[in-house]
Design a protein around this motif. Sequence first.
Motif, PDB file in Angstrom:
ATOM      1  N   ASN A   1     -11.057  35.437 -20.776  1.00  0.00           N
ATOM      2  CA  ASN A   1     -11.978  35.263 -21.958  1.00  0.00           C
ATOM      3  C   ASN A   1     -13.178  35.930 -21.978  1.00  0.00           C
ATOM      4  O   ASN A   1     -14.203  35.193 -21.492  1.00  0.00           O
TER       5      ASN A   1
ATOM      6  N   LEU B   1     -16.344  34.046 -22.659  1.00  0.00           N
ATOM      7  CA  LEU B   1     -16.592  32.509 -22.099  1.00  0.00           C
ATOM      8  C   LEU B   1     -18.033  32.192 -22.108  1.00  0.00           C
ATOM      9  O   LEU B   1     -18.720  32.753 -21.565  1.00  0.00           O
TER      10      LEU B   1
ATOM     11  N   ASP C   1     -14.357  26.451 -23.330  1.00  0.00           N
ATOM     12  CA  ASP C   1     -13.530  27.408 -23.873  1.00  0.00           C
ATOM     13  C   ASP C   1     -12.295  27.629 -22.780  1.00  0.00           C
ATOM     14  O   ASP C   1     -11.083  28.148 -23.471  1.00  0.00           O
TER      15      ASP C   1
ATOM     16  N   LYS D   1      -6.554  26.231 -26.174  1.00  0.00           N
ATOM     17  CA  LYS D   1      -7.729  26.996 -25.181  1.00  0.00           C
ATOM     18  C   LYS D   1      -6.959  27.051 -23.744  1.00  0.00           C
ATOM     19  O   LYS D   1      -5.982  26.141 -23.213  1.00  0.00           O
TER      20      LYS D   1
END
Lengths: 729, 334
Positions: B166, B169, B221, B249
């Motif tokens: 991610n 993030l 996240d 997530k």
Amino acid sequence: MKGNRPAGQRRRHNDLAVIPGLTAGLSLAALLIATLVTISAAMASFSARADSGTQSLQEHDWNHTIPKVIFATRQQQPITSAPSSVTIITREMIQAQGAFHLAGILRLVPGFQVFLSNGSTFGVTPHGFSDRDPRRLEVRVNGRSAYLPQLASVAWESLGVLPEDVDYIEVVRGSNVPAYGSNAILGAVNIVTRNPVVAAGSRIDITSGDAQTRIASFSHSAKLTDSELLLRGAYKESHGFDGVDDAAHMGHLVASGVFTPNLSHSLEFEMGLSQGDFGVGDGDHLDEFTNDDRHAFWVNGRWKYFSSDDQHWNFGLSWADYRYENSRPVLLSSLLQVPPAWIPLLVPGHEDEALELETGRRDFAVFNAELEHHLEWQSGQQLVWGLGARGDLLHTDHFVRGDGKVDTWVYYLFANVNKPLNRRWEMNGGFMLEKKNGFDAELSPRLALNYHYRPGQHLRISATRAYRQPALMESDRLWTVRFADGDLVDLVHSSDPDIGSEQVDTLEIGYLGFWGQGRWSLDIKLFQEQVRDAIDGIDTNENSCSVLLTGIEALLRRYCQSFFVDGDYGAPFDKRQRVFTNSGNWETDGLEAELSYKLDDSRSLRLTYAYLESEGSRIKSLEDGLSFGDYEDAVPRHSASLLLTQALGNHWRFNGFAHYVDQVAWRSGTDVDSYTRLDLNLGRTWRWANNEAELTLTLQNVADADYLEFQRNNHFGRRAFISFSLAWP
Amino acid sequence: MEVKGVKFGFKALLNSSFGLLLLLVGMWVQADAMVPAAREAATASKSITVVLSGDSGLYQRSLAALKRHLPTTMEVESLTLEQIASGERQLSANDFVVTVGAKAAEQVMATATEARQLSILLPSSTFYDLAKQYPQSAQRLDGGRLSAIFLDQPARRQLNLARLINPNLKAIGTLYDIRSQQLVQQLSEVAGGTDIEFRSRRLLPSDNPIAVLREMYRDIDVFLAVPGKYIFNRSTAKWMLYLSYRNRKPLLGFSEDYVTAGALAAVYSNPEQIAGEAGSWLQECLDSGKPLPPPSHPSIFSVSVNREVASRMGLGSLIAARLESQLKAQEQLP
């Protein structure tokens, strides 16, 4: 002659002769329980000692096996450690296959046959050998054994589960009595619906298509402080096959929840009701179809308690209550094809009246309570043991002995140990001891060895001896046709008072391999299944029974039953009677294979194949001498399926499912020719914010080559459906 | 004749192919034999003692991998915990001991031996706890006579993986218990030096796991699972996975098995990789006579990605091999 013994005098039901067997069975059970409890207690204290004071992380904290398969042994174990072949059906596979009915999903399982007995009623059987009510398969929904006690069969359409509700399905291909008892004699299916913790927000699904099919369903999840709840419901209707009066309307409402007060305890529960009317009947007699009203209500709770790092307890409690009712009144004069005025002459004291020829109202219930204790050692060894009680209760006006009420209790004890012997070898050993009221206790053991000869390459050999004790309608059947005042007109079916358990010996050798970083997998199993003393019906005739036809005297003595019920004569017009007893033996040898290949993230295919070869026979009739029925075509020799999934990009997907089944002769159905069916579906998904909508076009039997489902007049042609779903937080 | 000629030709081809095959096999065997011979020349008359914490597959796999990475002439003596505890086998300063697992490490430390000790397959927190518990360990550590290759991954590597999965993030979170407190402390310290917000909460036996997880998932996240008493052996692991799907997530696990069960990805070192790295350390020390390198996390590791979970979360472009090479590049590992 045994056939003249009054029906009430049976080996079971407080018969003194059963007491030594009962006592012996209970003593054995008590001994085993005591032994297991002692072992458990010893292990628990050992485990507690070993664990005391350990506040640091250990290497085992990294290497505990995450559960993958539970249903093979009740233990959480990787599929490569299971003692039987296990097929796991995921949500992705269910979506790709495009089935609208729960039972249809099981066409993905090699060696399983799925058929529509009527427009909306299904049968599922492992390795054929079935009539319209398949027995010999244990089906559990979220841990609840979902069988109808009358025949230990499953009403798939009343389970309250649609394909979109399913999270995954585990199918044990082969006898699993040592883990789940009698009903699992040829296989076991564990259906796990979407957990309330996973399901988010709300969802509606609508489907419309051929055969006047309409399906509407919804689900809604709610969060409470300490729990998660899910409410789902559905309504379905279909007019069934063309030209057949088998329309159906059904609905269900199910509430489930998870409550986790702390780290040691969790409770999962479910409560549901299902209601519907189903056109059912024999395809050979289209004018005799009736409407079967079916109501079902169930509650199910499973409590899990972790008593320490390596021990936990499961306690399950379930109750299911069913009310089924159908009716087909026919005038006696019509049955006898005589003028109504003749009836008082033929049956003094009676005028012509309508007689009930169907099963009428049946009320039945199943109660089940069971306790499991799981232990795990750092060496990787696992033990589960447990005990349980199951009550089958049946009330029907003219289908069973006595006053129409039969209650049967089964007490059982089970255990399985999974032990790594060294780096490569692993052993599973287990048993199920079942004691049913009025029957001897039966011990069903299993031993399996798994050989992990290379990373990703596994061999397995296992042997199982399993018993299935008779279901209520097999052991207590007494189907009579009576006048409204109770006078007997005809004795149709009865049970052999000496009926016993079926026995199945299974030997299997399996291979499970993975290649290409798990993208390829192959599961092959070679097996031999020997069924002894299978329960089936023998047609007898009062004439042959009373004169003891030469040459088959011994068989007539063994199988003929009295034609009197409580002193009333049961064969004034029809001299025949079908007797349910242990009359069949057969052997099935075969091969089952599953090959999966994930080409890339957007494409995958899955191929299954089963080769089944059977031979055996049953005593079919003693009416005019001895006649045998053979089992040669009772299973389809070849069957195969291909599932293809393809993501097309831009949120489009395309899936295909081809399915081939060789010719098969269904009991109480008809000889069905081999067929190939191709189903396709094309879908498009839209996502915005946290919402999701999906539109799917499904075509079934695309080639439009009509094939027959189970019985005459069940012609399955091309069908098209359109589905729409919407999900929002 | 033509047919005969074909047959003869085929036979000759078969014979010559067979001969060629024999030659190739012979060369391969010879070549294979030459490698250990070369190693043996350098490490002749060396031996090591391996102490296993148990007899399970985990330890046996490590022992087998260790032997594979050592010259065949090197003597490998395998001892049990009982042999050490009972004094049946006394360790001397000349011994070179490899302990596999936490129990073996502790047992050898408890003997107050002067032997060189390389501990593998134990968590870093456990190793340092033991080093504190046995006072002579500090001196042995300083002198390069005690070292370890840990089982757990360095905190930075785990955070790097989360960032690769991610790129936007902002917050990462985890739950822990008393056993995993130190691991989480390391993660917190490393995250403190970055712009990633690190959230953690200790799970108590009285906690409602779903309520705690629900709250945690709301603010993060990526969820990073760490091993522990309450985390892995209980149904808590199941709720972690379920809530990861529900909230879309990612959940990062700590083993390949966790990924198979439903975690999106994990960075981990399996026993073979750790034992292989230990084999390289041993050869280096035995050949050169140098002290052991300081304790460290494994530099050989793998990344796994669960493709189905990745697709479901709209992260279908994640490729394990690419993530692995990106992580290695970030750490400048070969």
